[in-house]
Scaffold this active site. Structure first.
Site, PDB file in Angstrom:
ATOM      1  N   SER A  44       0.830  -1.195   0.000  1.00 46.72           N
ATOM      2  CA  SER A  44       0.000   0.000   0.000  1.00 46.72           C
ATOM      3  C   SER A  44       0.875   1.261   0.000  1.00 46.72           C
ATOM      4  O   SER A  44       1.692   1.451  -0.885  1.00 46.72           O
ATOM      5  CB  SER A  44      -0.958  -0.038   1.194  1.00 46.72           C
ATOM      6  OG  SER A  44      -2.028   0.857   1.011  1.00 46.72           O
ATOM      7  N   ASP A  96      -5.856  -3.874  -2.161  1.00 41.89           N
ATOM      8  CA  ASP A  96      -4.858  -3.526  -1.145  1.00 41.89           C
ATOM      9  C   ASP A  96      -4.094  -4.735  -0.600  1.00 41.89           C
ATOM     10  O   ASP A  96      -4.686  -5.659  -0.033  1.00 41.89           O
ATOM     11  CB  ASP A  96      -5.594  -2.804  -0.012  1.00 41.89           C
ATOM     12  CG  ASP A  96      -4.691  -2.438   1.144  1.00 41.89           C
ATOM     13  OD1 ASP A  96      -3.486  -2.279   0.922  1.00 41.89           O
ATOM     14  OD2 ASP A  96      -5.205  -2.311   2.265  1.00 41.89           O
TER      15      ASP A  96
END
Length: 663
Positions: A425, A543
């Protein structure tokens, strides 16, 4: 069959503690019980679980002891000249307790069960010596158990002349000695131009061990004693004299395994410079070394010849391709081949790194004494061989991840060089841009400095859309990363980097290490509900923090010896109390992701050697305009822990050195 004289065998046996109690005149009768055996590197002489009816004594060469544990084969110890193995099966009647593999071509003496029992009956002192030796062996095995066998012998050759092979080797020896604190010996099998070698700053030195010469080459001992040199950094070189005497070369060929075993006692790492055309001795050394390094000419016209060369070398290494590592040189030709194409064309397990760049040091053949960053070429290989690569795992955390840059800033100030980075991320955003620039200042200009106010951050980063798959399209962030990296491929990065994402359909963790970097980063930041997922390589990706918020395990998998993790997301009991407000939709989604990340973070962080926790909990997920503040917090956190980090790196390297010396 290999034969040894009776006198030679008796002289050998009387020096072994196991038989030291037997009078010399009785050894003549005993020696007739032993059968000489020669075995090649890589062969298995005993297998765990099999019934055994013989024991062995090592006359020359070395063997490795391995035991099966939970489905894995674990290295336990080396055995050398004078050591014995296989006797437990004879004493107990049980199956072999370990597997014995030949590490270096060995000459052994074999003793059968009935002859061993006869020896014990006539010489009770042998049993007493056995018990003492078992106690000593047990003490050593408890210290060495679970350690991997440390490679000692590295052969270096090239597919073509003029690629900078000697430059690479001498710089490799320097870096191993200077940075990894290893005792290194470089052996030149053939010298064409001694003046060229003198550029590397070597000075005449004494032979470190008289046995290396006097036991084998009495006729040429004075010439060979003058063939030793040393470098001020500590590594030594042996320039093999080119003597026109067939017997001289035959003795080298016969005795090279025993010579190598003696060298292992005095040096941690021995590098052989093998001529491009190998030669008789070069062929022999290639078959005996633990690893072979090949420098490739990466021009289109050389591919077919390179394929043949690699196949030839592989056959000399008993077909064990895992022991062969390749890199490319930029000294030959003006038009090179992309390294991913080289990997594909040559069917290599990994993309070759650039070992020799077109620098003044490489062209003129000098040692580059600077610890340059980013880590490349001989220094990168030295840190890999010396097992001192530092990996940095950067965790998820949205805007709070700007603290990662503060950590990196202190590392730069303190000269702590990073060998590889793994990011999830926001950690993927910071990690890859830093990997592409190798500079915190440049990374900051390309990121934090672009968003001085909240309004500018929102305009440049957030492209809101109809919330079908997510609230933010993510194209603006993709553009930022793409521009910062100049649309780089993973191979273009100055520091090896890895990015983690998740396949939303299969729930599988996806690791990116090749292809377009910015697209991989865009996939890794796709917090479900906030960012649209990314369709990449036929997968819908989100993610990476959902499964791996702090990818320390990725660095371990990729060979990092020291792993430092930075955790931005922390469990609620570690957070500062914040004012309670009615959350927005995007706030709910971001806090949900934060909870998921924080609960998984501690488990993944445990795999790191040290974990840093910047105090950034009071900042919101979208405080991208507060990069300078967040970066300062990262710097403060790192400075508070810098002594521990330096101690950890020093202690790890010290332990590796002790393990090498304990062999």
């Amino acid at each position: 069959m290999t034969t040894f004289t009776d006198t030679e065998l008796r002289s050998f046996l009387e020096k072994i503690p196991l038989f030291s109690s037997i009078p010399y005149n009785q050894l003549r009768g005993i020696s007739k019980l032993f059968e000489p055996v020669s075995v090649k590197k890589g062969e298995i002489i005993c297998k765990q679980g099999e019934q055994g009816d013989t024991m062995f004594i090592i006359k020359s060469g070395s063997v490795g002891v391995y035991v099966a544990q939970e489905g894995n084969e674990i290295f336990v110890a080396y055995l050398h000249r004078g050591d014995f193995f296989g006797e437990l099966s004879l004493l107990t009647g049980k199956a072999r307790s370990a597997t014995i593999k030949i590490i270096l071509d060995a000459n052994l003496y074999k003793l059968k069960r009935q002859d061993f029992e006869q020896l014990l009956h006539k010489n009770p002192d042998i049993g007493l010596n056995l018990s003492r030796l078992y106690a000593h062996r047990f003490a050593e095995s408890t210290q060495q158990a679970l350690n991997e066998p440390l490679p000692t012998f590295f052969a270096m050759t090239a597919t073509h002349p003029g690629l900078g092979k000697s430059y690479f080797l001498y710089n490799l020896a320097y870096q191993l000695s200077n940075e990894a604190d290893k005792k290194v010996l470089l052996i030149e099998l053939k010298i064409k131009d001694k003046n060229k070698i003198s550029n590397y700053g070597l000075e005449r030195a004494h032979c470190p061990e008289p046995e290396l010469i006097k036991n084998f080459f009495k006729k040429y001992d004075k010439v060979l004693e003058q063939a030793w040199s040393s470098h001020p950094s500590g590594f030594m070189a042996f320039l093999l004299p080119s003597i026109h005497d067939r017997q001289y070369w035959e003795e080298f060929d016969i005795n090279i395994p025993e010579i190598m075993e003696l060298l292992r006692k005095h040096f941690h790492i021995i590098l052989f410079n093998i001529p491009v055309n190998f030669g008789v001795l070069g062929n022999r050394v290639l078959s005996l070394c633990d690893n072979v390094l090949i420098l490739l000419k990466n021009t289109p016209d050389a591919l077919s010849e390179i394929k043949e060369k690699i196949a030839t070398i592989s056959s000399k290494c008993n077909g064990i391709s895992n022991n062969i590592k390749m890199g490319v040189s930029h000294l030959a030709g003006n038009t090179g081949i992309p390294r991913d194409k080289i990997k594909c064309e040559l069917n290599l397990p990994e993309t070759p790194a650039i070992w020799v760049h077109k620098t003044a040091s490489a062209i003129f053949g000098n040692i580059d004494v600077k610890k340059c960053f980013p880590i490349q070429g001989p220094r990168a290989v030295a840190r890999e061989i010396g097992r001192m690569r530092v990996g940095l795992a950067l965790g998820a955390g949205a805007a709070r991840g700007w603290a990662h840059l503060g950590i990196l800033k202190v590392f730069e100030e303190q000269g702590i060089h990073i060998d590889m980075i793994a990011g999830t991320s926001m950690g993927a955003v910071v990690g890859t841009i830093y990997a592409g620039t190798a500079s915190v200042d440049i990374t900051k200009k390309l990121t934090i400095d672009q968003f001085p106010t909240k309004l500018q951050a929102q305009r440049k980063l957030f492209d809101y859309t109809i919330p079908i798959q997510g609230i933010i399209r993510g194209q603006k962030i993709l553009k930022m990363v793409r521009n910062a990296l100049k649309n780089a491929d993973f191979l273009d990065l100055m520091i090896p980097a890895y990015v983690v994402a998740v396949d939303i359909n299969s729930g599988e963790e996806i690791l990116f290490e090749k292809g377009n970097v910015s697209k991989a980063v865009r996939a890794s930041i796709s917090i479900p509900g906030i960012f649209n997922p990314v369709n990449l390589n036929g997968r819908w990706l989100v993610d990476g923090g959902l499964l791996n918020p702090v990818p320390a395990d990725v660095l371990i998998q990729k060979g990092a010896d020291i792993v430092i993790a930075v955790c931005i997301e922390q469990k609620s009991d570690q957070k500062a109390q914040q004012k309670v407000q009615r959350p927005t939709i995007i706030g709910v989604l971001s806090k949900t992701a934060n909870i998921v990340h924080s609960h998984a973070t501690s488990d993944f962080a445990k795999k790191a050697d040290i974990v840093l926790y910047p105090e950034v909990n009071s900042y919101a997920w979208d405080d991208f305009h507060k990069g300078n503040e967040l970066m300062r917090i990262g710097m403060e956190t790192c400075r508070q822990n810098i002594d521990e980090i330096k101690w950890l790196i020093a202690e790890k390297n010290k332990q590796k050195k002790l393990n090498s010396e304990a062999r």
